[in-house]
Structure formats: C-alpha cells, structure tokens
Design a protein around this motif. Structure first.
Motif, PDB file in Angstrom:
ATOM      1  N   LEU A  96      16.958   6.781  -8.255  1.00  0.00           N
ATOM      2  CA  LEU A  96      15.703   7.193  -7.624  1.00  0.00           C
ATOM      3  C   LEU A  96      14.510   6.515  -8.284  1.00  0.00           C
ATOM      4  N   TRP A  97      14.550   6.416  -9.631  1.00  0.00           N
ATOM      5  CA  TRP A  97      13.446   5.762 -10.325  1.00  0.00           C
ATOM      6  C   TRP A  97      13.371   4.289  -9.955  1.00  0.00           C
ATOM      7  N   MET A 135      14.343   2.913  -7.195  1.00  0.00           N
ATOM      8  CA  MET A 135      13.848   2.831  -5.828  1.00  0.00           C
ATOM      9  C   MET A 135      12.323   3.049  -5.803  1.00  0.00           C
ATOM     10  N   ALA A 136      11.831   4.024  -6.571  1.00  0.00           N
ATOM     11  CA  ALA A 136      10.394   4.279  -6.631  1.00  0.00           C
ATOM     12  C   ALA A 136       9.662   3.097  -7.240  1.00  0.00           C
ATOM     13  N   ALA A 137      10.211   2.521  -8.306  1.00  0.00           N
ATOM     14  CA  ALA A 137       9.584   1.374  -8.962  1.00  0.00           C
ATOM     15  C   ALA A 137       9.538   0.173  -8.022  1.00  0.00           C
ATOM     16  N   ASN A 167       9.299   0.269  -4.785  1.00  0.00           N
ATOM     17  CA  ASN A 167       8.329   0.524  -3.720  1.00  0.00           C
ATOM     18  C   ASN A 167       6.889   0.661  -4.216  1.00  0.00           C
ATOM     19  N   PHE A 168       6.719   1.178  -5.427  1.00  0.00           N
ATOM     20  CA  PHE A 168       5.370   1.453  -5.926  1.00  0.00           C
ATOM     21  C   PHE A 168       4.968   0.564  -7.097  1.00  0.00           C
ATOM     22  N   ALA A 223       3.900   2.861 -11.577  1.00  0.00           N
ATOM     23  CA  ALA A 223       4.133   4.238 -11.122  1.00  0.00           C
ATOM     24  C   ALA A 223       4.571   5.104 -12.305  1.00  0.00           C
ATOM     25  N   VAL A 230       5.729   9.230 -13.463  1.00  0.00           N
ATOM     26  CA  VAL A 230       6.149  10.556 -13.025  1.00  0.00           C
ATOM     27  C   VAL A 230       5.254  11.564 -13.714  1.00  0.00           C
TER      28      VAL A 230
END
Length: 104
Positions: A7-8, A10-12, A14-15, A19, A21
């Motif tokens: 998940l991290w 994927m977030a990294a 995209n953002f 980014a 948390v």
C-alpha cells in the motif's frame, strides 16, 4: 513484502516520495481542570502522570494544552479548560467513561 508495504509503495507511486502518513488523532476538552498546581500540559512526565491517574495506556495522550493562553487568564483563576489529544478513540472513551462514572 507485506500488505502495508504494498500500500505504501502504491501511495508513493501515485503521490510521490514526499507523501507522509499522518496518524489520526482524537481530541476532547476537559473543563474546570485545576490550574494552580504544578501540572504543565507541555511536560511529558506530567502527561504520563495524567494517564496513570486516569487509567489510560502509556502514551495514549499525545499532547495537551490549555485552551486559553496563560497570559490571558483572569487574575486568581483556579480552573481552566484543557484540550487533550489522544492517539485512539478508546483512550478518549475510557477517559469520558471514567469521569462520568465519578459524577454519578
């Protein structure tokens, strides 16, 4: 690789790498807190004592502050409102439940 890592990643992707948390916090306001004593909400040891006296888990109170700046208090003021920031809804609920039981 664990689910959290995926998940991290994927977030990294995209953002971007900037980014961060941010932990969810839960606030409550305690009114009529005695303010003439030695309690300092900015002192971690005082917060640990507060947690212990209220049967809260260690480090469940992330921070606390007086709602009104001390310089703005009335002369001779003996109580004040305290904003308490906790790291879990359980800590907030436990604090409210304990204090309501004492009132009844």
């Amino acid at each position: 690789m664990g689910t959290a890592d995926k998940l991290w990643d994927m977030a990294a992707a995209n953002f971007g790498k900037v980014a961060r948390v941010k932990l969810k916090t839960y606030n409550l306001v305690a009114q009529f807190v005695p303010c003439l004593g030695c309690f300092n909400p900015l002192d971690k040891e005082h917060l640990h004592t507060f947690e212990d006296e209220n049967n809260l888990a260690l480090n469940s109170v992330m921070l606390a502050s007086w709602l009104k700046v001390i310089d703005k208090w009335s002369k001779g003021q003996t109580v004040a409102s305290l904003k308490i920031t906790c790291c879990s809804p359980k800590a907030v609920n436990d604090f409210i439940h304990k204090n309501l039981k004492e009132l009844l």
